[in-house]
Write a protein that holds these residues in place. Sequence first.
Motif, PDB file in Angstrom:
ATOM      1  N   THR A   6       0.593  -1.441   0.138  1.00 37.20           N
ATOM      2  CA  THR A   6       0.787  -0.228   0.258  1.00 37.20           C
ATOM      3  C   THR A   6       1.156   0.886  -0.136  1.00 37.20           C
ATOM      4  OG1 THR A   6      -0.247   0.131   2.453  1.00 37.20           O
ATOM      5  CG2 THR A   6      -1.597  -1.248   1.656  1.00 37.20           C
ATOM      6  N   THR A   7      -0.067   1.907  -0.492  1.00 35.95           N
ATOM      7  CA  THR A   7       1.134   3.333  -0.449  1.00 35.95           C
ATOM      8  C   THR A   7       0.171   4.796   0.404  1.00 35.95           C
ATOM      9  OG1 THR A   7       0.671   3.877  -3.397  1.00 35.95           O
ATOM     10  CG2 THR A   7       2.737   2.513  -2.268  1.00 35.95           C
ATOM     11  N   HIS A   8       0.855   5.436  -0.060  1.00 31.79           N
ATOM     12  CA  HIS A   8      -0.177   7.396   0.306  1.00 31.79           C
ATOM     13  C   HIS A   8       1.228   8.304   0.357  1.00 31.79           C
ATOM     14  CE1 HIS A   8       0.245   6.482   4.303  1.00 31.79           C
ATOM     15  NE2 HIS A   8       0.740   7.715   4.867  1.00 31.79           N
ATOM     16  N   GLY A  14       5.918  10.276   0.434  1.00 32.73           N
ATOM     17  CA  GLY A  14       5.598   9.209   0.212  1.00 32.73           C
ATOM     18  C   GLY A  14       5.878   7.412   0.628  1.00 32.73           C
ATOM     19  N   TYR A  15       4.734   7.425   1.138  1.00 32.77           N
ATOM     20  CA  TYR A  15       5.067   6.020   2.382  1.00 32.77           C
ATOM     21  C   TYR A  15       4.612   4.717   1.436  1.00 32.77           C
ATOM     22  CZ  TYR A  15       4.646   8.964   5.604  1.00 32.77           C
ATOM     23  OH  TYR A  15       5.087  10.673   6.219  1.00 32.77           O
ATOM     24  N   LEU A  16       5.538   3.555   1.891  1.00 34.50           N
ATOM     25  CA  LEU A  16       5.818   2.469   0.910  1.00 34.50           C
ATOM     26  C   LEU A  16       5.194   1.158   2.220  1.00 34.50           C
ATOM     27  CD1 LEU A  16       6.994   0.868  -1.948  1.00 34.50           C
ATOM     28  CD2 LEU A  16       6.925  -0.498   0.150  1.00 34.50           C
ATOM     29  N   THR A  17       4.077   1.002   2.302  1.00 30.97           N
ATOM     30  CA  THR A  17       4.083  -0.388   3.332  1.00 30.97           C
ATOM     31  C   THR A  17       3.580  -1.719   3.177  1.00 30.97           C
ATOM     32  OG1 THR A  17       2.798   1.592   4.747  1.00 30.97           O
ATOM     33  CG2 THR A  17       2.608  -0.413   5.800  1.00 30.97           C
ATOM     34  N   PHE A  18       4.481  -2.425   3.799  1.00 34.32           N
ATOM     35  CA  PHE A  18       3.820  -4.273   3.645  1.00 34.32           C
ATOM     36  C   PHE A  18       2.887  -4.767   3.996  1.00 34.32           C
ATOM     37  CE2 PHE A  18       8.807  -4.694   3.196  1.00 34.32           C
ATOM     38  CZ  PHE A  18       9.442  -4.524   1.712  1.00 34.32           C
ATOM     39  N   ASN A  19       1.924  -5.368   2.857  1.00 33.63           N
ATOM     40  CA  ASN A  19       0.694  -5.241   3.708  1.00 33.63           C
ATOM     41  C   ASN A  19       0.491  -6.738   3.725  1.00 33.63           C
ATOM     42  OD1 ASN A  19      -1.658  -4.057   4.995  1.00 33.63           O
ATOM     43  ND2 ASN A  19      -3.163  -4.770   3.441  1.00 33.63           N
ATOM     44  N   ARG A  20       1.122  -7.696   3.979  1.00 32.39           N
ATOM     45  CA  ARG A  20       0.700  -8.659   4.152  1.00 32.39           C
ATOM     46  C   ARG A  20       1.044  -9.436   5.872  1.00 32.39           C
ATOM     47  NH1 ARG A  20       3.824 -13.693   1.560  1.00 32.39           N
ATOM     48  NH2 ARG A  20       2.167 -15.464   1.112  1.00 32.39           N
ATOM     49  N   PRO A  21       1.076  -9.057   6.216  1.00 31.67           N
ATOM     50  CA  PRO A  21       0.914  -9.020   7.837  1.00 31.67           C
ATOM     51  C   PRO A  21       0.491 -10.264   7.926  1.00 31.67           C
ATOM     52  CG  PRO A  21      -1.128  -7.910   8.293  1.00 31.67           C
ATOM     53  CD  PRO A  21      -1.007  -8.467   6.266  1.00 31.67           C
ATOM     54  N   GLU A  22      -0.153 -11.438   8.327  1.00 31.02           N
ATOM     55  CA  GLU A  22      -0.395 -12.036   8.821  1.00 31.02           C
ATOM     56  C   GLU A  22       0.514 -13.930   8.449  1.00 31.02           C
ATOM     57  OE1 GLU A  22      -1.996 -12.230   4.475  1.00 31.02           O
ATOM     58  OE2 GLU A  22      -1.803 -10.837   5.771  1.00 31.02           O
ATOM     59  N   LYS A  23       0.986 -13.294   7.192  1.00 32.19           N
ATOM     60  CA  LYS A  23       2.250 -13.728   6.924  1.00 32.19           C
ATOM     61  C   LYS A  23       3.677 -13.405   7.346  1.00 32.19           C
ATOM     62  CE  LYS A  23      -0.007 -17.497   5.107  1.00 32.19           C
ATOM     63  NZ  LYS A  23       0.225 -19.091   5.463  1.00 32.19           N
ATOM     64  N   LEU A  32       6.346  -8.927  -4.304  1.00 31.41           N
ATOM     65  CA  LEU A  32       8.080  -8.316  -5.337  1.00 31.41           C
ATOM     66  C   LEU A  32       7.651  -7.442  -6.466  1.00 31.41           C
ATOM     67  CD1 LEU A  32       9.918 -11.526  -4.367  1.00 31.41           C
ATOM     68  CD2 LEU A  32      10.361  -9.293  -3.579  1.00 31.41           C
ATOM     69  N   ASP A  33       6.121  -7.996  -7.222  1.00 34.94           N
ATOM     70  CA  ASP A  33       6.112  -7.334  -8.365  1.00 34.94           C
ATOM     71  C   ASP A  33       5.435  -6.022  -7.818  1.00 34.94           C
ATOM     72  OD1 ASP A  33       7.286  -8.685  -9.896  1.00 34.94           O
ATOM     73  OD2 ASP A  33       5.165  -9.887 -10.564  1.00 34.94           O
ATOM     74  N   GLU A  34       4.449  -5.682  -6.721  1.00 39.01           N
ATOM     75  CA  GLU A  34       3.868  -5.063  -6.735  1.00 39.01           C
ATOM     76  C   GLU A  34       4.711  -3.991  -5.599  1.00 39.01           C
ATOM     77  OE1 GLU A  34       0.395  -5.771  -4.233  1.00 39.01           O
ATOM     78  OE2 GLU A  34       0.220  -6.732  -5.827  1.00 39.01           O
ATOM     79  N   PHE A  35       5.706  -4.331  -5.292  1.00 42.25           N
ATOM     80  CA  PHE A  35       7.139  -3.329  -4.315  1.00 42.25           C
ATOM     81  C   PHE A  35       7.896  -2.634  -6.047  1.00 42.25           C
ATOM     82  CE2 PHE A  35      11.446  -3.067  -3.152  1.00 42.25           C
ATOM     83  CZ  PHE A  35      11.719  -1.672  -2.479  1.00 42.25           C
ATOM     84  N   SER A  36       7.682  -3.541  -6.624  1.00 39.32           N
ATOM     85  CA  SER A  36       8.910  -2.749  -7.604  1.00 39.32           C
ATOM     86  C   SER A  36       8.246  -1.520  -8.709  1.00 39.32           C
ATOM     87  CB  SER A  36       9.718  -3.813  -8.653  1.00 39.32           C
ATOM     88  OG  SER A  36      10.290  -4.489  -8.222  1.00 39.32           O
ATOM     89  N   ALA A  37       7.000  -2.233  -8.527  1.00 42.71           N
ATOM     90  CA  ALA A  37       5.986  -0.985  -9.398  1.00 42.71           C
ATOM     91  C   ALA A  37       5.884   0.277  -8.476  1.00 42.71           C
ATOM     92  CB  ALA A  37       4.976  -1.192  -9.940  1.00 42.71           C
ATOM     93  N   GLU A  38       5.346  -0.125  -7.175  1.00 45.74           N
ATOM     94  CA  GLU A  38       5.222   1.136  -6.586  1.00 45.74           C
ATOM     95  C   GLU A  38       6.432   1.809  -6.277  1.00 45.74           C
ATOM     96  OE1 GLU A  38       2.910   1.972  -6.261  1.00 45.74           O
ATOM     97  OE2 GLU A  38       1.332   0.216  -6.607  1.00 45.74           O
ATOM     98  N   ILE A  39       7.481   1.363  -6.287  1.00 41.91           N
ATOM     99  CA  ILE A  39       9.071   2.525  -5.773  1.00 41.91           C
ATOM    100  C   ILE A  39       9.639   2.805  -7.034  1.00 41.91           C
ATOM    101  CG2 ILE A  39      11.097   0.427  -6.819  1.00 41.91           C
ATOM    102  CD1 ILE A  39      10.863   2.699  -3.023  1.00 41.91           C
ATOM    103  N   ALA A  40       9.267   2.400  -8.122  1.00 42.42           N
ATOM    104  CA  ALA A  40       9.183   3.122  -9.614  1.00 42.42           C
ATOM    105  C   ALA A  40       8.211   4.336  -9.524  1.00 42.42           C
ATOM    106  CB  ALA A  40       9.157   2.605 -10.309  1.00 42.42           C
ATOM    107  N   ILE A  53       9.943   3.632   4.294  1.00 46.62           N
ATOM    108  CA  ILE A  53       9.480   2.228   3.933  1.00 46.62           C
ATOM    109  C   ILE A  53       8.738   1.694   5.573  1.00 46.62           C
ATOM    110  CG2 ILE A  53      10.217  -0.442   2.961  1.00 46.62           C
ATOM    111  CD1 ILE A  53      11.562   1.446   0.890  1.00 46.62           C
ATOM    112  N   SER A  54       7.726   1.111   5.289  1.00 49.30           N
ATOM    113  CA  SER A  54       7.714   0.262   6.766  1.00 49.30           C
ATOM    114  C   SER A  54       6.694  -1.270   6.324  1.00 49.30           C
ATOM    115  CB  SER A  54       7.380   1.228   8.127  1.00 49.30           C
ATOM    116  OG  SER A  54       5.335   1.774   7.272  1.00 49.30           O
ATOM    117  N   GLY A  55       6.532  -1.769   7.888  1.00 50.07           N
ATOM    118  CA  GLY A  55       5.721  -2.961   7.653  1.00 50.07           C
ATOM    119  C   GLY A  55       4.728  -2.929   8.383  1.00 50.07           C
ATOM    120  N   ASN A  56       3.355  -3.570   7.945  1.00 48.73           N
ATOM    121  CA  ASN A  56       2.535  -3.390   8.387  1.00 48.73           C
ATOM    122  C   ASN A  56       1.856  -4.490   9.753  1.00 48.73           C
ATOM    123  OD1 ASN A  56      -0.451  -3.641   9.665  1.00 48.73           O
ATOM    124  ND2 ASN A  56      -1.468  -3.889   7.524  1.00 48.73           N
TER     125      ASN A  56
END
Length: 271
Positions: A6-8, A14-23, A32-40, A53-56
Motif C-alpha cells: 500500500t502507498t500514500h 511518499g509512504y510504502l508499506t508491506f501489507n501482508r501481516p498475516e504472513k 515483490l512485483d507490486e513493490f517494484s512497481a510502486e517504488i518506481a 518504507i515500513s511493514g504493517n
Amino acid sequence: MPRFITTHTAGRIGYLTFNRPEKLNAMNNQLLDEFSAEIAALGANPDISVIVISGNGRAFSVGFDVDPGNGGSDAASGLESYLDWESLRRNIQRWLAVWDTPKPVVSAIEGYCMGGATMLAVCTDITVVGEDAVIGWPAIPLGGGLLSPTTAWLIGPKKAKELSFIAGSRMSGAEAAALGWANYAVPAGTALKRAEALAQQIAKMPLDLLRLKKMALNRHMDQRGFREAILQGAEWDAVAHTAQGTHTMTQKIKELGLKGAIGWFHSEENA
C-alpha cells in the motif's frame, strides 16, 4: 485480489508499506512485483522528495516466502542453476532499484527483518529500527554469499562472517545501530514516527540537490564495489544451492517440514 503493498503521500513524503501481516510480510512474487512497481512510481513522482518504507503488523518482513502454498517467491523453488541465478539476480535488482531511486529512501523497521529483507534495508539510504527489532539470518543453511557480503559494507567483514557462519544469527535493533547497520535505534513502536521526522527534515532540501547528493554518495560506494558485490551474491547463492549441504537440508524439509528441519538442525542429533 488483495494488494500486498500500500502507498500514500503526505506533503512531499511518499509512504510504502508491506501489507501482508498475516504472513509477517513474507515476500512472495505478487508482493515483490507490486513493490517494484510502486517504488518506481514514487521515485518518478515529482511531488515526492523522500520515501519511507515500513511493514504493517509484527514484522517489517521475514524475507522471501519459501512456502509454495503461499504463492512463494522463486527463492526456494529448486530451479536449474542458470535459472536460479537469474531469479536471484532479478530480486537483487529490485533492491538496487531502491539504491538507484532518485530521492532518499528511509526504512522504518519494527519486529522481524529477516533474510532478503535485510538486503533491502541495506539498500535504503537511512534506517531507523526499534530497539527490540530482530535482524536475522535463516535458521537453517540453504545458501551462501547472498546476505552477509551485503551486510559487511555496514558492519565490517569480521561481524559479517560471524553472522554468516552461525545459522539463525540475530542482531537486535540496538545492536544493529551500535554496529552501524542502522542510523538510529528507538523505543519499540516509534521507528515510523522517527523516520517520519527525519523525512520531514529531508523534504525541505530542494529535490534536485537531494538527487545530486544521493548520486554523489552512491557513486562513491559503487566505485568501491558495492553494486558488484551485491550482484555477485546471486552467483554465490546459485552455486551454494548445488552443494551437498544444501541438498541435505532441503531433503530434511521434505521429510520433516520446515519447522521440523529447523528443530533437527539445532538438535543434539546434528551435533
